[in-house]
Design a protein around this motif. Structure first.
Motif, PDB file in Angstrom:
ATOM      1  N   THR A 118       0.848  -1.197   0.000  1.00 14.21           N
ATOM      2  CA  THR A 118       0.000   0.000   0.000  1.00 14.21           C
ATOM      3  C   THR A 118       0.880   1.242   0.000  1.00 14.21           C
ATOM      4  O   THR A 118       1.893   1.321   0.703  1.00 14.21           O
ATOM      5  N   GLU A 119       0.481   2.235  -0.836  1.00 14.31           N
ATOM      6  CA  GLU A 119       1.238   3.473  -0.921  1.00 14.31           C
ATOM      7  C   GLU A 119       1.175   4.263   0.396  1.00 14.31           C
ATOM      8  O   GLU A 119       2.106   4.973   0.748  1.00 14.31           O
ATOM      9  N   LEU A 120       0.046   4.119   1.097  1.00 13.30           N
ATOM     10  CA  LEU A 120      -0.098   4.820   2.374  1.00 13.30           C
ATOM     11  C   LEU A 120       0.959   4.365   3.372  1.00 13.30           C
ATOM     12  O   LEU A 120       1.540   5.160   4.090  1.00 13.30           O
ATOM     13  N   GLY A 121       1.251   3.066   3.383  1.00 12.13           N
ATOM     14  CA  GLY A 121       2.266   2.539   4.288  1.00 12.13           C
ATOM     15  C   GLY A 121       3.639   3.082   3.963  1.00 12.13           C
ATOM     16  O   GLY A 121       4.437   3.391   4.853  1.00 12.13           O
ATOM     17  N   GLN A 122       3.950   3.220   2.682  1.00 13.17           N
ATOM     18  CA  GLN A 122       5.241   3.765   2.290  1.00 13.17           C
ATOM     19  C   GLN A 122       5.370   5.223   2.737  1.00 13.17           C
ATOM     20  O   GLN A 122       6.425   5.647   3.232  1.00 13.17           O
ATOM     21  N   GLY A 123       4.297   6.007   2.565  1.00 14.08           N
ATOM     22  CA  GLY A 123       4.343   7.408   2.983  1.00 14.08           C
ATOM     23  C   GLY A 123       4.524   7.538   4.488  1.00 14.08           C
ATOM     24  O   GLY A 123       5.274   8.417   4.962  1.00 14.08           O
ATOM     25  N   GLN A 124       3.850   6.702   5.247  1.00 11.65           N
ATOM     26  CA  GLN A 124       4.003   6.740   6.705  1.00 11.65           C
ATOM     27  C   GLN A 124       5.419   6.354   7.127  1.00 11.65           C
ATOM     28  O   GLN A 124       5.980   6.921   8.064  1.00 11.65           O
ATOM     29  N   PHE A 125       5.992   5.370   6.400  1.00 18.76           N
ATOM     30  CA  PHE A 125       7.366   4.958   6.701  1.00 18.76           C
ATOM     31  C   PHE A 125       8.334   6.124   6.496  1.00 18.76           C
ATOM     32  O   PHE A 125       9.212   6.383   7.328  1.00 18.76           O
ATOM     33  N   ILE A 126       8.179   6.834   5.365  1.00 22.07           N
ATOM     34  CA  ILE A 126       9.064   7.956   5.061  1.00 22.07           C
ATOM     35  C   ILE A 126       8.859   9.089   6.074  1.00 22.07           C
ATOM     36  O   ILE A 126       9.823   9.733   6.529  1.00 22.07           O
ATOM     37  N   ALA A 127       7.594   9.328   6.447  1.00 17.31           N
ATOM     38  CA  ALA A 127       7.308  10.394   7.420  1.00 17.31           C
ATOM     39  C   ALA A 127       7.947  10.086   8.773  1.00 17.31           C
ATOM     40  O   ALA A 127       8.502  10.973   9.435  1.00 17.31           O
TER      41      ALA A 127
END
Length: 322
Positions: A76-85
């Protein structure tokens, strides 16, 4: 050469000593309070924030570990964004911790954590292309993640131990300062009481000596004055009383020797004055007067009339001498 001090000098020096002693106590208390404040400020401004940041670092890296697994499985793209944040948040906390005495530990954490972040896009890239490489990157990520967690835990443990040592040091310093201040205050109280006792005893003793001197003078004892070994105003006052007693003794002798009618000096006083002037080679004038037929005059006109004649002659002599 003896150093002569007055009562004012003695009191001033005593008060100066007490003031200096109190200043020493106050200065010691201020210095110790300043040290305690500095140590407390260091704990509040450095130790506590560092512990807070280590908790936040642990929170970020733990969340990234879960987000990493969730993203690699669910894609999921949302998980990747949270990881980067979370990664940016982790870096910000590391930056906040720099310059506070743990730069070496922060640099070590930053190096390992940087490797962990660099492996994440590589694992994503190889997830669908090469399963073997993907598993290798995932294994390396898990390893760097665990090392990062251990480094953070080690830093947190060191900080907690340092805070414990600091608290123990503060407690020890506080107790020692308290005991020292109590000792100094008790010493100041003893010195103050001792000073008050010495001053009171000194004045009481001096007043008692003066009282004894005046009592002896009033009883006509001019040669048995009590000794008072002091060179200040009290000693001078005692010496003045002694001189007054000697003078009263001389006046008493002159009074006993004086003529009861004319109050002029008698034979003893005249001889004493002549002897003193001759011995000291002082100038003198000597005149001997005799009233002719004075006895016959007294026998004829009586004792009272004879006394009047002596009084008139004494007045003429006093005026002539003046």
């Amino acid at each position: 050469m003896r150093f002569k001090t007055s009562i004012t000098d003695k009191l001033f020096l005593s008060y100066i000593f007490l003031i200096i002693f109190n200043i020493v106590i106050g200065t010691y208390a201020i210095v110790k309070l300043d040290l305690l404040k500095s140590s407390s400020d260091q704990m509040i401004n450095t130790g506590v924030p560092l512990l807070y940041f280590t908790e936040k670092l642990m929170e970020c890296v733990s969340a990234q570990g879960q987000l990493e697994k969730r993203y690699l499985i669910l894609k999921t793209e949302l998980g990747q964004g949270q990881f980067i944040a979370r990664g940016e948040e982790f870096k910000n906390y590391l930056a906040e911790m720099r310059g506070k005495g743990v730069d070496e530990e922060i640099n070590a954490i930053g190096r390992v954590y940087g490797q962990y972040l660099n492996l994440f896009p590589l694992a994503i890239k190889e997830r669908d292309l090469n399963q073997a490489r993907f598993l290798q990157y995932q294994k390396q990520m898990n390893s760097t993640h665990d090392v990062t967690v251990k480094l953070i835990q080690s830093l947190k443990g060191s900080l907690m131990d340092g805070e414990k040592d600091q608290l123990f040091h503060l407690n020890t310093m506080n107790q020692r300062s308290l005991y020292t201040l109590v000792i100094l205050c008790v010493a100041g109280l003893i010195l103050g009481l001792g000073f008050a006792f010495l001053v009171t005893s000194y004045f009481t003793r001096a007043i008692e000596k003066i009282k004894q001197t005046t009592q002896m003078i009033s009883k006509g004892k001019y040669d048995q004055f009590p000794a008072f070994l002091s060179e200040d105003e009290m000693g001078e006052l005692t010496e003045s009383f002694k001189s007054m007693g000697k003078r009263l003794k001389e006046l008493e002798a002159l009074n006993l020797d004086a003529n009861p009618l004319s109050r002029l000096p008698g034979n003893l006083a005249i001889e004493r004055e002549l002897l003193k002037r001759i011995q000291n080679q002082m100038p003198l004038a000597f005149c001997l007067l005799d009233l002719d037929n004075f006895k016959a005059y007294g026998d004829t006109y009586g004792y009272a009339r004879g006394g009047e004649v002596l009084t008139v002659v004494a007045g003429i002599l006093m005026q002539t001498v003046q």
